[in-house]
Enzyme design. Structure first.
Site, PDB file in Angstrom:
ATOM      1  N   ALA A 246      -0.990  20.660  37.017  1.00 31.52           N
ATOM      2  CA  ALA A 246      -0.575  20.561  38.408  1.00 31.52           C
ATOM      3  C   ALA A 246      -1.839  20.526  39.262  1.00 31.52           C
ATOM      4  CB  ALA A 246       0.270  21.769  38.774  1.00 31.52           C
TER       5      ALA A 246
ATOM      6  N   GLY B 231       0.376  22.186  33.408  1.00 32.12           N
ATOM      7  CA  GLY B 231       1.581  21.377  33.538  1.00 32.12           C
ATOM      8  C   GLY B 231       1.562  20.129  32.677  1.00 32.12           C
TER       9      GLY B 231
ATOM     10  N   GLU C 140       2.700  21.212  29.406  1.00 32.17           N
ATOM     11  CA  GLU C 140       4.120  21.564  29.523  1.00 32.17           C
ATOM     12  C   GLU C 140       5.015  20.316  29.488  1.00 32.17           C
ATOM     13  OE1 GLU C 140       3.078  24.214  32.965  1.00 32.17           O
ATOM     14  OE2 GLU C 140       4.557  25.507  31.999  1.00 32.17           O
TER      15      GLU C 140
ATOM     16  N   GLU D 189      -3.450  28.479  32.789  1.00 32.60           N
ATOM     17  CA  GLU D 189      -2.997  29.039  34.075  1.00 32.60           C
ATOM     18  C   GLU D 189      -3.495  30.462  34.309  1.00 32.60           C
ATOM     19  OE1 GLU D 189      -1.043  27.228  32.063  1.00 32.60           O
ATOM     20  OE2 GLU D 189       0.359  25.994  33.222  1.00 32.60           O
TER      21      GLU D 189
HETATM   22  C1  HXC Z   1      -6.745  19.123  40.798  1.00 29.78           C
HETATM   23  C2  HXC Z   1      -8.246  18.442  39.216  1.00 29.78           C
HETATM   24  C3  HXC Z   1      -7.513  19.094  38.208  1.00 29.78           C
HETATM   25  C4  HXC Z   1      -6.330  19.777  38.579  1.00 29.78           C
HETATM   26  C5  HXC Z   1      -9.235  18.166  37.312  1.00 29.78           C
HETATM   27  N1  HXC Z   1      -9.283  17.876  38.611  1.00 29.78           N
HETATM   28  N2  HXC Z   1      -8.156  18.913  37.031  1.00 29.78           N
HETATM   29  N3  HXC Z   1      -7.858  18.456  40.500  1.00 29.78           N
HETATM   30  N4  HXC Z   1      -5.991  19.761  39.870  1.00 29.78           N
HETATM   31  N5  HXC Z   1      -5.529  20.370  37.703  1.00 29.78           N
HETATM   32  C6  HXC Z   1     -10.318  17.094  39.305  1.00 29.78           C
HETATM   33  C7  HXC Z   1     -11.597  17.877  39.557  1.00 29.78           C
HETATM   34  O1  HXC Z   1     -11.471  18.702  40.665  1.00 29.78           O
HETATM   35  C8  HXC Z   1     -12.578  16.745  39.769  1.00 29.78           C
HETATM   36  O2  HXC Z   1     -12.420  16.191  41.043  1.00 29.78           O
HETATM   37  C9  HXC Z   1     -12.087  15.664  38.803  1.00 29.78           C
HETATM   38  O3  HXC Z   1     -10.726  15.995  38.508  1.00 29.78           O
HETATM   39  C10 HXC Z   1     -12.853  15.663  37.498  1.00 29.78           C
HETATM   40  O4  HXC Z   1     -12.839  16.948  36.959  1.00 29.78           O
HETATM   41  P1  HXC Z   1     -14.164  17.768  36.551  1.00 29.78           P
HETATM   42  O5  HXC Z   1     -13.807  19.199  36.591  1.00 29.78           O
HETATM   43  O6  HXC Z   1     -15.332  17.313  37.334  1.00 29.78           O
HETATM   44  O7  HXC Z   1     -14.338  17.260  35.046  1.00 29.78           O
HETATM   45  P2  HXC Z   1     -14.926  18.092  33.804  1.00 29.78           P
HETATM   46  O8  HXC Z   1     -16.147  18.864  34.210  1.00 29.78           O
HETATM   47  O9  HXC Z   1     -15.036  17.122  32.692  1.00 29.78           O
HETATM   48  O10 HXC Z   1     -13.808  19.174  33.452  1.00 29.78           O
HETATM   49  C11 HXC Z   1     -12.524  18.724  33.019  1.00 29.78           C
HETATM   50  C12 HXC Z   1     -11.514  19.898  33.030  1.00 29.78           C
HETATM   51  C13 HXC Z   1     -11.566  20.580  34.411  1.00 29.78           C
HETATM   52  C14 HXC Z   1     -11.937  20.897  31.924  1.00 29.78           C
HETATM   53  C15 HXC Z   1     -10.162  19.347  32.700  1.00 29.78           C
HETATM   54  O11 HXC Z   1     -11.380  19.582  35.416  1.00 29.78           O
HETATM   55  C16 HXC Z   1     -10.494  21.619  34.580  1.00 29.78           C
HETATM   56  O12 HXC Z   1     -10.629  22.754  34.087  1.00 29.78           O
HETATM   57  N6  HXC Z   1      -9.434  21.280  35.337  1.00 29.78           N
HETATM   58  C17 HXC Z   1      -8.367  22.201  35.613  1.00 29.78           C
HETATM   59  C18 HXC Z   1      -7.410  22.248  34.469  1.00 29.78           C
HETATM   60  C19 HXC Z   1      -6.316  23.287  34.683  1.00 29.78           C
HETATM   61  O13 HXC Z   1      -6.610  24.482  34.927  1.00 29.78           O
HETATM   62  N7  HXC Z   1      -5.034  22.853  34.635  1.00 29.78           N
HETATM   63  C20 HXC Z   1      -3.928  23.717  34.843  1.00 29.78           C
HETATM   64  C21 HXC Z   1      -3.565  23.772  36.298  1.00 29.78           C
HETATM   65  S1  HXC Z   1      -2.275  24.924  36.614  1.00 29.78           S
HETATM   66  P3  HXC Z   1     -13.464  16.509  42.261  1.00 29.78           P
HETATM   67  O14 HXC Z   1     -12.962  15.620  43.348  1.00 29.78           O
HETATM   68  O15 HXC Z   1     -13.303  17.969  42.551  1.00 29.78           O
HETATM   69  O16 HXC Z   1     -14.810  16.160  41.722  1.00 29.78           O
HETATM   70  C22 HXC Z   1      -0.868  24.130  36.205  1.00 29.78           C
HETATM   71  C23 HXC Z   1       0.390  24.884  36.484  1.00 29.78           C
HETATM   72  C24 HXC Z   1       1.635  24.110  36.144  1.00 29.78           C
HETATM   73  O17 HXC Z   1      -0.861  23.052  35.706  1.00 29.78           O
HETATM   74  C25 HXC Z   1       2.883  24.816  36.618  1.00 29.78           C
HETATM   75  C26 HXC Z   1       3.107  24.739  38.087  1.00 29.78           C
HETATM   76  C27 HXC Z   1       4.383  25.394  38.531  1.00 29.78           C
END
Ligand code: HXC
Length: 263
Positions: free
Chosen positions: A71, A116, A119, A139
């Protein structure tokens, strides 16, 4: 919930004969789902679920880095309780569609499938991963919980012990571990080719049999076992009223390939 509607570009549906390939395309955010994109995805799944011409649905991400990185965290960082609840509900709707639509769904996990993203992959019937895929439920590192089905479906797919470790620690797994713990069915490059191959195979099977099997298999890990067997027995009998059952059985006897029509 609100957001600029860029969804038209961010979810693509490509029809390849009886197969629909749904691609989430927000590559600048590693295909993370914002409101517009998830709403669009949900709406496309509603359409595909009802379209009898579509026999199999494949879900994947655009580019070679991500399936869906979760998400959108930037969006979630501003949410209050009511909007967060609605956001959870929208993801649940998309997951339930993948899980219950009356045709097989396949996730082609071509990179990060986190939060997500993992999921929604778990809500699909079958999962394949590319060798560079990374899957997990991080998360906990954000101080939140998996809210699109992860607390339930990961345990159903991988067992409760593995699920608790992964959701409590937020540890991500690579493709090799994912296949070992049963999180994905197989690893293949390019992963979409493997998903297509299975989808094409499933598109030759009886849609009636697939629909009924999916409904019954979805009951396998819940409810009462004896009741579920009764339901299987009833469905088995009812299937003999279908053209597909008559065709499949007759084709074997007549030593020819069956041609299933979905009735
Ligand atoms: C918003 C995201 C994102 C996310 C990546 N990006 N994941 N933006 N939401 N979930 C964006 C980054 O901000 C960045 O944009 C661009 O994508 C590239 O990511 P980087 O971090 O620069 O790449 P990298 O260093 O290779 O790392 C990749 C990664 C990391 C390990 C996947 O991006 C990461 O940890 N992302 C978060 C993953 C996560 O925690 N997902 C779960 C979310 S909670 P900018 O513009 O900033 O450079 C969830 C809950 C679901 O999903 C249920 C809800 C009810």
């Amino acid at each position: 919930m609100s957001g600029a509607d860029t969804s038209e570009q961010s979810v693509r549906v490509d029809r390849e004969a009886a197969i629909a390939i749904v691609t989430v395309d927000r590559q600048d955010a590693l295909n993370a789902l914002d409101v517009a994109t998830l709403t669009r995805l949900r709406d496309e799944l509603v359409t595909l679920a009802a379209d009898d011409a579509v026999r199999v649905v494949v879900l994947t991400g655009a580019g070679d880095r991500a399936f869906i990185a979760g998400a959108d965290i930037k969006y979630m960082s501003g949410l209050g309780v009511d909007d967060a609840t609605a956001w959870g509900s929208l993801g649940h709707d998309a997951g339930r569609l993948l899980e219950t639509m009356p045709k097989p769904t396949i996730a082609a996990v071509n990179g990060f499938a986190l939060g997500g993203g993992c999921e929604l992959a778990l809500a699909c019937d079958i999962r394949y991963a590319s060798s560079r895929a990374k899957l997990g439920q991080p998360e906990v590192n954000l101080g939140i919980i998996p809210g699109w089905g992860g607390t339930q479906r990961l345990a159903r797919v991988c067992g409760i012990g593995v699920a608790k470790e992964l959701i409590f620690t937020g540890r991500t797994v690579d493709a090799e571990e994912a296949v070992r713990i049963g999180l994905v069915n197989a690893v293949h490059d390019p992963v979409l080719d493997r998903a297509r191959e299975t989808a094409q195979l499933l598109a030759t099977k009886s849609p009636v049999a697939l629909r009924v099997m999916k409904r019954l298999a979805n009951r396998a890990l819940g409810g009462d076992h004896a009741d579920n067997l009764v339901a299987e027995g009833e469905s088995f009998g009812e299937l003999f009223a279908s053209e597909d059952a008559r065709e499949g059985l007759a084709a074997f006897v007549e030593k020819r390939e069956p041609k299933f029509v979905g009735r």
